[in-house]
Design a protein around this motif. Structure first.
Motif, PDB file in Angstrom:
ATOM      1  N   MET A  74       8.948  16.481  80.306  1.00 15.69           N
ATOM      2  CA  MET A  74      10.207  17.212  80.396  1.00 15.69           C
ATOM      3  C   MET A  74      11.367  16.350  79.933  1.00 15.69           C
ATOM      4  N   ASP A  75      12.330  16.990  79.302  1.00 19.73           N
ATOM      5  CA  ASP A  75      13.584  16.341  78.938  1.00 19.73           C
ATOM      6  C   ASP A  75      14.693  17.261  79.438  1.00 19.73           C
ATOM      7  N   VAL A  76      15.379  16.835  80.482  1.00 25.97           N
ATOM      8  CA  VAL A  76      16.369  17.705  81.121  1.00 25.97           C
ATOM      9  C   VAL A  76      17.800  17.386  80.696  1.00 25.97           C
ATOM     10  N   TYR A  83      16.392  18.172  92.336  1.00 24.09           N
ATOM     11  CA  TYR A  83      15.153  18.877  91.988  1.00 24.09           C
ATOM     12  C   TYR A  83      13.944  17.949  91.913  1.00 24.09           C
ATOM     13  N   LEU A  84      14.135  16.686  92.225  1.00 24.58           N
ATOM     14  CA  LEU A  84      13.037  15.733  92.160  1.00 24.58           C
ATOM     15  C   LEU A  84      12.238  15.771  93.456  1.00 24.58           C
ATOM     16  N   MET A 144       1.185  13.252  90.118  1.00 21.37           N
ATOM     17  CA  MET A 144       2.048  12.086  89.921  1.00 21.37           C
ATOM     18  C   MET A 144       3.316  12.532  89.199  1.00 21.37           C
ATOM     19  N   VAL A 145       4.455  12.000  89.642  1.00 26.61           N
ATOM     20  CA  VAL A 145       5.728  12.306  88.994  1.00 26.61           C
ATOM     21  C   VAL A 145       6.409  10.993  88.642  1.00 26.61           C
ATOM     22  N   ILE A 146       6.728  10.839  87.351  1.00 28.94           N
ATOM     23  CA  ILE A 146       7.421   9.654  86.854  1.00 28.94           C
ATOM     24  C   ILE A 146       8.778  10.100  86.326  1.00 28.94           C
ATOM     25  N   CYS A 147       9.830   9.505  86.863  1.00 24.70           N
ATOM     26  CA  CYS A 147      11.197   9.853  86.495  1.00 24.70           C
ATOM     27  C   CYS A 147      11.788   8.738  85.648  1.00 24.70           C
ATOM     28  N   LEU A 148      12.057   9.034  84.392  1.00 26.56           N
ATOM     29  CA  LEU A 148      12.588   8.031  83.463  1.00 26.56           C
ATOM     30  C   LEU A 148      14.103   8.191  83.322  1.00 26.56           C
ATOM     31  N   LYS A 149      14.774   7.064  83.387  1.00 24.53           N
ATOM     32  CA  LYS A 149      16.230   7.032  83.252  1.00 24.53           C
ATOM     33  C   LYS A 149      16.577   5.937  82.260  1.00 24.53           C
ATOM     34  N   GLY A 150      17.558   6.197  81.420  1.00 27.38           N
ATOM     35  CA  GLY A 150      17.970   5.182  80.452  1.00 27.38           C
ATOM     36  C   GLY A 150      18.772   5.804  79.329  1.00 27.38           C
ATOM     37  N   TRP A 201      15.530  11.643  81.570  1.00 27.77           N
ATOM     38  CA  TRP A 201      16.873  11.928  82.079  1.00 27.77           C
ATOM     39  C   TRP A 201      16.818  12.499  83.496  1.00 27.77           C
ATOM     40  N   ALA A 202      15.862  12.038  84.283  1.00 28.88           N
ATOM     41  CA  ALA A 202      15.667  12.546  85.638  1.00 28.88           C
ATOM     42  C   ALA A 202      16.901  12.370  86.517  1.00 28.88           C
TER      43      ALA A 202
END
Length: 152
Positions: free
Chosen positions: A78-80, A113-114, A28-34, A106-107
């Motif tokens: 991860m924090d990119v 790369y996602l 599972m991949v969760i991409c957080l933005k905000g 920060w996806a």
């Protein structure tokens, strides 16, 4: 299709994370933005706690990737933010196939790369109430659509 969830407290944010964790699956991949302070790390802490991870979960801003292996499944946090889009040498994509769960803060800074399928969560700070957050969930792929239908 997108889904909307309103969090009026950190407790609400943790509950959302716990509900999503209850539908977890390998890779599972969760991409957080905000924006800064929107609740990305609070969400991740709630998710990790629900997985049974006992270590203290903090933002991996300077580490880039933190691995938590004490829960039901491995969590790769991860924090990119500080990478400036330069992620080739980190091997981030390898984590998508380790049978754990990847949460990327920060996806939106590394769209190329996602993985093709993922859950994107945009968190907006409400202008009306300081503690209120609006979560916009966008499932990309059948498993993620099913997950959103199950928990929202």
């Amino acid at each position: 299709m997108t889904y909307k969830f309103t969090s009026r407290s950190e407790k609400d944010t943790v509950e959302l994370a716990q509900n999503i964790e209850s539908e977890k699956f390998p890779n599972m991949v969760i991409c957080l933005k905000g924006d800064l302070g929107s609740g990305k790390t609070i969400f991740t802490k709630g998710f990790a706690g629900s997985l049974g991870i006992e270590e203290s979960v903090t933002s991996p801003t300077f580490n880039i990737i933190k691995e938590y292996t004490s829960g039901e499944m491995d969590l790769y946090h991860m924090d990119v933010y500080r990478l400036d889009g330069k992620v080739e040498e980190l091997g981030i994509e390898e984590y998508y196939h380790k049978n754990g769960i990847v949460i990327i803060e920060w996806a939106d800074m590394i769209p190329e790369y996602l993985p093709e399928e993922r859950l994107e969560i945009k968190i907006k700070i409400s202008e009306e109430a300081e503690d209120t957050r609006i979560f916009i969930l966008t499932p990309i792929g059948k498993q993620y659509e099913d997950l959103c239908e199950a928990v929202l």
